[in-house]
Design a protein around this motif. Sequence first.
Motif, PDB file in Angstrom:
ATOM      1  N   ASN A 178       0.808  -1.223   0.000  1.00  0.00           N
ATOM      2  CA  ASN A 178       0.000   0.000   0.000  1.00  0.00           C
ATOM      3  C   ASN A 178       0.843   1.276   0.000  1.00  0.00           C
ATOM      4  O   ASN A 178       0.316   2.371   0.155  1.00  0.00           O
ATOM      5  N   ILE A 229       8.102   1.044  -1.753  1.00  0.00           N
ATOM      6  CA  ILE A 229       8.634   0.034  -2.680  1.00  0.00           C
ATOM      7  C   ILE A 229       7.554  -1.013  -2.999  1.00  0.00           C
ATOM      8  O   ILE A 229       7.437  -1.468  -4.139  1.00  0.00           O
ATOM      9  N   ARG A 250      -1.564  -2.388   7.213  1.00  0.00           N
ATOM     10  CA  ARG A 250      -2.436  -2.112   8.363  1.00  0.00           C
ATOM     11  C   ARG A 250      -3.362  -0.929   8.126  1.00  0.00           C
ATOM     12  O   ARG A 250      -4.487  -0.907   8.590  1.00  0.00           O
ATOM     13  N   ARG A 251      -2.895   0.086   7.406  1.00  0.00           N
ATOM     14  CA  ARG A 251      -3.679   1.328   7.327  1.00  0.00           C
ATOM     15  C   ARG A 251      -4.698   1.294   6.186  1.00  0.00           C
ATOM     16  O   ARG A 251      -4.339   1.240   5.009  1.00  0.00           O
ATOM     17  N   CYS A 271      -4.140  -6.321   7.590  1.00  0.00           N
ATOM     18  CA  CYS A 271      -3.514  -7.435   8.319  1.00  0.00           C
ATOM     19  C   CYS A 271      -2.195  -6.952   8.902  1.00  0.00           C
ATOM     20  O   CYS A 271      -1.407  -6.312   8.220  1.00  0.00           O
ATOM     21  N   ASP A 272      -1.982  -7.265  10.178  1.00  0.00           N
ATOM     22  CA  ASP A 272      -0.678  -7.030  10.794  1.00  0.00           C
ATOM     23  C   ASP A 272       0.155  -8.290  10.550  1.00  0.00           C
ATOM     24  O   ASP A 272      -0.162  -9.362  11.082  1.00  0.00           O
ATOM     25  N   VAL A 273       1.201  -8.172   9.756  1.00  0.00           N
ATOM     26  CA  VAL A 273       1.950  -9.368   9.339  1.00  0.00           C
ATOM     27  C   VAL A 273       2.794  -9.982  10.458  1.00  0.00           C
ATOM     28  O   VAL A 273       3.424 -11.021  10.252  1.00  0.00           O
ATOM     29  N   ASN A 305       7.354  -7.838   1.701  1.00  0.00           N
ATOM     30  CA  ASN A 305       7.994  -6.522   1.599  1.00  0.00           C
ATOM     31  C   ASN A 305       7.779  -5.641   2.829  1.00  0.00           C
ATOM     32  O   ASN A 305       8.540  -4.707   3.045  1.00  0.00           O
ATOM     33  N   ASN A 336      12.016  -9.092   0.530  1.00  0.00           N
ATOM     34  CA  ASN A 336      12.727  -7.823   0.448  1.00  0.00           C
ATOM     35  C   ASN A 336      13.782  -7.722   1.550  1.00  0.00           C
ATOM     36  O   ASN A 336      13.456  -7.599   2.725  1.00  0.00           O
ATOM     37  N   GLY A 337      15.031  -7.785   1.149  1.00  0.00           N
ATOM     38  CA  GLY A 337      16.142  -7.605   2.085  1.00  0.00           C
ATOM     39  C   GLY A 337      16.542  -6.144   2.135  1.00  0.00           C
ATOM     40  O   GLY A 337      15.690  -5.253   2.207  1.00  0.00           O
ATOM     41  N   TYR A 360      17.631  -3.879  12.663  1.00  0.00           N
ATOM     42  CA  TYR A 360      17.246  -3.913  11.246  1.00  0.00           C
ATOM     43  C   TYR A 360      18.219  -4.799  10.457  1.00  0.00           C
ATOM     44  O   TYR A 360      17.809  -5.652   9.667  1.00  0.00           O
ATOM     45  N   LYS A 383      17.368  -8.190   8.394  1.00  0.00           N
ATOM     46  CA  LYS A 383      17.530  -8.260   6.945  1.00  0.00           C
ATOM     47  C   LYS A 383      18.576  -9.312   6.548  1.00  0.00           C
ATOM     48  O   LYS A 383      18.462  -9.925   5.485  1.00  0.00           O
ATOM     49  N   GLY A 436      18.927  -0.735  -2.699  1.00  0.00           N
ATOM     50  CA  GLY A 436      19.859   0.282  -2.220  1.00  0.00           C
ATOM     51  C   GLY A 436      19.076   1.334  -1.460  1.00  0.00           C
ATOM     52  O   GLY A 436      18.251   1.022  -0.619  1.00  0.00           O
ATOM     53  N   ILE A 440      16.340   4.102  -1.381  1.00  0.00           N
ATOM     54  CA  ILE A 440      15.160   4.424  -2.158  1.00  0.00           C
ATOM     55  C   ILE A 440      14.349   5.497  -1.442  1.00  0.00           C
ATOM     56  O   ILE A 440      14.184   5.428  -0.210  1.00  0.00           O
ATOM     57  N   THR A 498      11.459   6.826   0.031  1.00  0.00           N
ATOM     58  CA  THR A 498      10.138   6.412   0.552  1.00  0.00           C
ATOM     59  C   THR A 498       9.934   7.055   1.928  1.00  0.00           C
ATOM     60  O   THR A 498      10.832   7.693   2.460  1.00  0.00           O
ATOM     61  N   THR A 523      12.742   6.124   4.397  1.00  0.00           N
ATOM     62  CA  THR A 523      14.038   6.794   4.313  1.00  0.00           C
ATOM     63  C   THR A 523      13.922   8.309   4.479  1.00  0.00           C
ATOM     64  O   THR A 523      14.918   8.972   4.769  1.00  0.00           O
TER      65      THR A 523
END
Length: 257
Positions: A20, A23, A43-44, A67-69, A95, A145-146, A160, A164, A191, A193, A195, A198
């Motif tokens: 949602n 990335i 979630r949102r 859904c909270d993963v 992701n 997604n690493g 983090y 990862k 790398g 990105i 968003t 970041t």
Amino acid sequence: MGTGGLFDLTGKVAVVTGGNGGIGLGIARGLARAGADIAVVGRRAEKLEAAVVELEGLGVRAAGIACDVTDEAAVAAMAAEVSERFGRLDILVNNAGTSVRKAPQDLTAEDWHQVIDTNMTSAFLCAKACYPLLKAAGGGKVINNGSMLSIFGAPWNAAYGASKGGVMQFSRSLATAWAPDNIQVNCILPGWIDTDLTKKARQQVEGLHERILARTPAGRWGDPDDFAGVAVFLASAASDFITGVALPVDGGYSIAI
Ligand code: NDP
């Protein structure tokens, strides 16, 4: 010469966690343009609704599943809803992610668990819940997604980085385990990105923006739409003999000093 439908995802169904925004939405847009129907998971509700409208605008079926993963029961319910609404599942993109930026000695146990659960345990929970659907479809694709932090260290990102690194190694184990089921599992290593994630990092870590620009051979930060092509490749028949790789998508950051 055409590509003989190698990259065509028509008739396929994909789940994209964190699809949602950021990335994940870039990946979802790429998969939708290749013809896949998409379930975006997050979630949102507002962000989910906006993503669904955008993806439907690309001519595919889309659903937003709240859904909270990190919650095993919620993840199982998510997989059941995908099966009910779409009747199959071919592609799982793990992701969803988060970060807490502090020196390791300042991280609380709660910070640690939140990051590990959101970034790494979620990939396990979603893969486990989706496995019967992927198997029933005769095979499928998992894209995890690493991060550059799968391979490098940073003083402010210990939890983090651990999560990862774990995602990359989990992908390799999963790839070996599920190859006999014709399920390919690969990891992408983004790398830097632009968003929401970041934006916050750039506010919190002084000089980060400039340091990244200076080190990235491509001379720019990445954009979520830079992930469309790699997602289609790893979700399609074009990558059927590729499994367990960790592929940097980083404008050259990881091969430059
Ligand atoms: P965003 O913050 O834009 O996206 C994170 C997404 O994850 C959101 O859509 C969010 O949706 C979802 N999410 C977070 N926690 C949960 C949860 N508990 N349950 C369900 N969904 C959740 O950041 P990015 O797009 O940058 O990050 C996406 C992935 O890419 C992450 O795994 C990140 O670590 C990774 N990455 C990003 C890099 C970058 O430079 N941006 C570099 C390397 C890796 P909602 O809030 O609705 O739950």
